[in-house]
Enzyme design. Structure first.
Site, PDB file in Angstrom:
ATOM      1  N   LYS A 107      35.873  53.853  16.848  1.00 39.84           N
ATOM      2  CA  LYS A 107      36.197  52.497  16.380  1.00 39.84           C
ATOM      3  C   LYS A 107      35.058  51.911  15.544  1.00 39.84           C
ATOM      4  O   LYS A 107      35.266  51.353  14.458  1.00 39.84           O
ATOM      5  CB  LYS A 107      36.493  51.606  17.592  1.00 39.84           C
ATOM      6  CG  LYS A 107      36.541  50.149  17.295  1.00 39.84           C
ATOM      7  CD  LYS A 107      37.745  49.788  16.450  1.00 39.84           C
ATOM      8  CE  LYS A 107      37.615  48.385  15.891  1.00 39.84           C
ATOM      9  NZ  LYS A 107      38.841  47.871  15.365  1.00 39.84           N
ATOM     10  N   CYS A 119      35.281  41.479  12.430  1.00 40.77           N
ATOM     11  CA  CYS A 119      35.199  42.900  12.790  1.00 40.77           C
ATOM     12  C   CYS A 119      34.178  43.644  11.951  1.00 40.77           C
ATOM     13  O   CYS A 119      33.173  44.130  12.467  1.00 40.77           O
ATOM     14  CB  CYS A 119      36.573  43.531  12.617  1.00 40.77           C
ATOM     15  SG  CYS A 119      37.874  42.515  13.309  1.00 40.77           S
TER      16      CYS A 119
HETATM   17  N1  SAJ Z   1      36.817  43.466   1.519  1.00 41.43           N
HETATM   18  C1  SAJ Z   1      36.182  43.594   0.298  1.00 41.43           C
HETATM   19  N2  SAJ Z   1      36.519  44.656  -0.507  1.00 41.43           N
HETATM   20  C2  SAJ Z   1      37.473  45.580  -0.114  1.00 41.43           C
HETATM   21  C3  SAJ Z   1      38.090  45.449   1.142  1.00 41.43           C
HETATM   22  C4  SAJ Z   1      37.754  44.370   1.941  1.00 41.43           C
HETATM   23  O1  SAJ Z   1      35.329  42.771  -0.079  1.00 41.43           O
HETATM   24  O2  SAJ Z   1      37.730  46.497  -0.898  1.00 41.43           O
HETATM   25  C5  SAJ Z   1      36.454  42.345   2.401  1.00 41.43           C
HETATM   26  C6  SAJ Z   1      37.629  41.385   2.711  1.00 41.43           C
HETATM   27  O3  SAJ Z   1      37.784  40.448   1.680  1.00 41.43           O
HETATM   28  C7  SAJ Z   1      37.171  40.764   4.020  1.00 41.43           C
HETATM   29  C8  SAJ Z   1      36.425  41.919   4.711  1.00 41.43           C
HETATM   30  O4  SAJ Z   1      36.109  42.849   3.679  1.00 41.43           O
HETATM   31  O5  SAJ Z   1      36.258  39.714   3.793  1.00 41.43           O
HETATM   32  C9  SAJ Z   1      37.220  42.616   5.805  1.00 41.43           C
HETATM   33  O6  SAJ Z   1      38.584  42.771   5.422  1.00 41.43           O
HETATM   34  P1  SAJ Z   1      39.448  44.082   5.720  1.00 41.43           P
HETATM   35  O7  SAJ Z   1      40.808  43.843   5.221  1.00 41.43           O
HETATM   36  O8  SAJ Z   1      38.736  45.277   5.202  1.00 41.43           O
HETATM   37  O9  SAJ Z   1      39.396  44.233   7.301  1.00 41.43           O
HETATM   38  P2  SAJ Z   1      39.704  43.277   8.580  1.00 41.43           P
HETATM   39  O10 SAJ Z   1      38.394  42.714   9.042  1.00 41.43           O
HETATM   40  O11 SAJ Z   1      40.799  42.327   8.328  1.00 41.43           O
HETATM   41  O12 SAJ Z   1      40.235  44.393   9.629  1.00 41.43           O
HETATM   42  C10 SAJ Z   1      39.426  45.530   9.917  1.00 41.43           C
HETATM   43  C11 SAJ Z   1      40.308  46.790   9.799  1.00 41.43           C
HETATM   44  N3  SAJ Z   1      39.459  47.981   9.799  1.00 41.43           N
HETATM   45  C12 SAJ Z   1      39.540  48.934   8.821  1.00 41.43           C
HETATM   46  O13 SAJ Z   1      40.305  48.834   7.890  1.00 41.43           O
HETATM   47  C13 SAJ Z   1      38.677  50.132   8.981  1.00 41.43           C
HETATM   48  C14 SAJ Z   1      41.311  46.828  10.945  1.00 41.43           C
HETATM   49  O14 SAJ Z   1      42.048  48.044  10.936  1.00 41.43           O
HETATM   50  C15 SAJ Z   1      40.593  46.677  12.303  1.00 41.43           C
HETATM   51  O15 SAJ Z   1      41.492  46.701  13.400  1.00 41.43           O
HETATM   52  C16 SAJ Z   1      39.879  45.337  12.280  1.00 41.43           C
HETATM   53  O16 SAJ Z   1      38.889  45.385  11.223  1.00 41.43           O
HETATM   54  C17 SAJ Z   1      39.230  45.126  13.641  1.00 41.43           C
HETATM   55  O17 SAJ Z   1      39.761  44.324  14.427  1.00 41.43           O
HETATM   56  O18 SAJ Z   1      38.244  45.807  13.966  1.00 41.43           O
END
Ligand code: SAJ
Length: 411
Positions: free
Chosen positions: A216, A270
């Protein structure tokens, strides 16, 4: 060991973004579920068939789960066959330690375990779903239960099965995603795999508790490192006066390159948190993971400096912030870089701030405006979140404005 169908009554501790969807999904699948939370308000809301968090379709699921009689909420746990711990694992207060970074706060897991202990009987299963540092299932949950006199691993089973659902898609991913299950011993793993196979359509993959914990943390750290690469690249391209998004688009045409998107920083509960759990336990060998965290944490300040630089070109600039949420098409402002940047612009009085956040009706700190209004009034357009509605903004319509697009969607 009981047969799989005897694990029928479930007690879910923590009714937040993971616990509530899980509890209501299980209830609609025919399990008898009691959800436990420390907040009387949350308990009352759920018992009325309503919800306290925003997630697509969760309102319908909770309503039907409560009305079916299979889901109820309570301040106190009760006897059950399965106990699922889904409580927060934040940082401890205070800044990063110069060696081990930010420290995980496991007090919620500690108290949830102590709270369920008196209700656990022979044959029961305890599952930790909260994202946790390696070793927590054994060294916190199993240890507390053992000290309370339970025959852990013999007739009380303990496992880690980390949640991995994406906010905005929780109800789909709860069912469709593969799950990783790691017990503190083989019996625990077996019982837990049997339980998840009853409601998960994805594969349920068996391993050890420590490996499941590391898997995780690895998932979110991997994403953090990749976003840090994109964020660093965007700062390099800016100094070279090159369009970052064109660079990424063209580089991604290579068959083995897949760069993620830069932004104003990394938000949510997360990805900006979990990598520190690795750094805290292995500071000497997790230099890249730590640096990625620092790169992503530094990005909001870099954005603010750009705003200051642009604002200096005007006497009394009007600055339009497009978006406050932590990511696209959600209303969640928790740990949001966009929100923090907006607050900082206001605090530093860099200009007159006007905000458009289409997923909120109102906000206690900012007056919210329609997209067309902020665009018309603004001297500087600061795009912070890639909400779908902002795709309407076209560079050709904004020639009179100074545009800072942290997400690369204004073309
Ligand atoms: N972000 C970027 N660039 C990207 C992708 C995301 O700047 O290319 C930013 C987003 O804007 C945001 C942050 O990253 O601020 C996180 O967003 P996210 O969509 O990547 O993830 P979360 O936090 O909504 O959810 C993540 C997920 N983990 C992964 O994709 C590996 C989800 O599957 C997990 O269950 C969740 O964390 C968790 O609860 O741990």
């Amino acid at each position: 060991m009981k047969s799989a169908s005897e694990y029928q009554k479930v007690c879910v501790i923590g009714l937040g973004y993971i616990g509530l969807p899980t509890a209501s999904l299980l209830a609609t699948k025919g399990f008898e579920v009691v959800g436990v939370d420390i907040s009387q308000k949350v308990v009352n809301t759920i018992n009325q068939g309503e919800i306290h968090i925003v997630e697509p379709d969760l309102d319908i699921l909770v309503k039907s789960a409560v009305h079916s009689g299979n889901l109820s909420a309570s301040l106190e746990p009760c006897e059950a066959d399965v106990f699922i711990i889904a409580v927060p694992t934040p940082f401890k207060d205070g800044g990063p330690d110069h060696i081990s970074g930010k420290k995980p706060d496991l007090s919620y897991i500690d108290s949830a375990t102590k709270k369920i202990s008196p209700y656990i009987k022979a044959g029961d299963l305890v599952i930790l779903e909260s994202t946790s540092p390696v070793g927590t299932t054994d060294e916190v949950v199993a240890k507390i239960l053992k000290q309370a006199g339970h025959a852990i691993g013999e007739n009380v089973f303990v496992s880690h099965c980390p949640e991995r659902v994406l906010p905005g898609r929780i109800l789909i991913e709860l069912v469709e995603n593969d799950r990783v299950v790691g017990g503190i011993n083989e019996e625990s793993t077996k019982v837990t795999v049997n339980f998840y196979e009853r409601f998960v359509r994805g594969a349920v993959l068996a391993t050890t508790a420590k490996t499941a914990e590391m898997v995780k943390l690895t998932e979110n750290s991997s994403r953090d490192v990749q976003i840090a690469f994109a964020n660093e690249l965007s700062m390099i391209c800016e100094t070279e006066n090159i369009d970052t998004w064109e660079v990424i688009e063209l580089a991604n045409r290579h068959p083995r390159v897949n760069i993620l998107n830069p932004g104003p920083g990394v938000g949510g509960h997360c990805i900006a948190v979990d990598p520190w759990f690795i750094v805290d336990r292995s500071p000497e060998v997790s230099k890249l993971i730590r640096t990625a965290r620092e790169v992503n944490d530094a990005k909001p300040e870099w954005v603010i400096n750009r705003v200051v630089h642009c604002a200096n070109k005007f006497k009394d600039p009007i600055i339009a912030c497009l978006g406050l949420a932590f990511k696209a098409d959600v209303d969640d402002l928790r740990e949001s870089p966009a929100y923090n940047i907006a607050k900082e612009i206001q605090r530093k009085e860099i200009g007159r701030l006007i905000v458009c956040e289409p997923n909120l009706d109102d906000h206690c700190e900012f007056d919210l405006y329609e997209l067309d209004d902020v665009i018309e009034q603004a001297d500087i357009i600061l795009l912070l979140v890639d909400h779908k509605i902002f795709n309407r903004c076209k560079a050709s319509d904004l020639r009179e404005k100074l545009v800072i697009d942290t997400r690369g969607i204004i073309r």
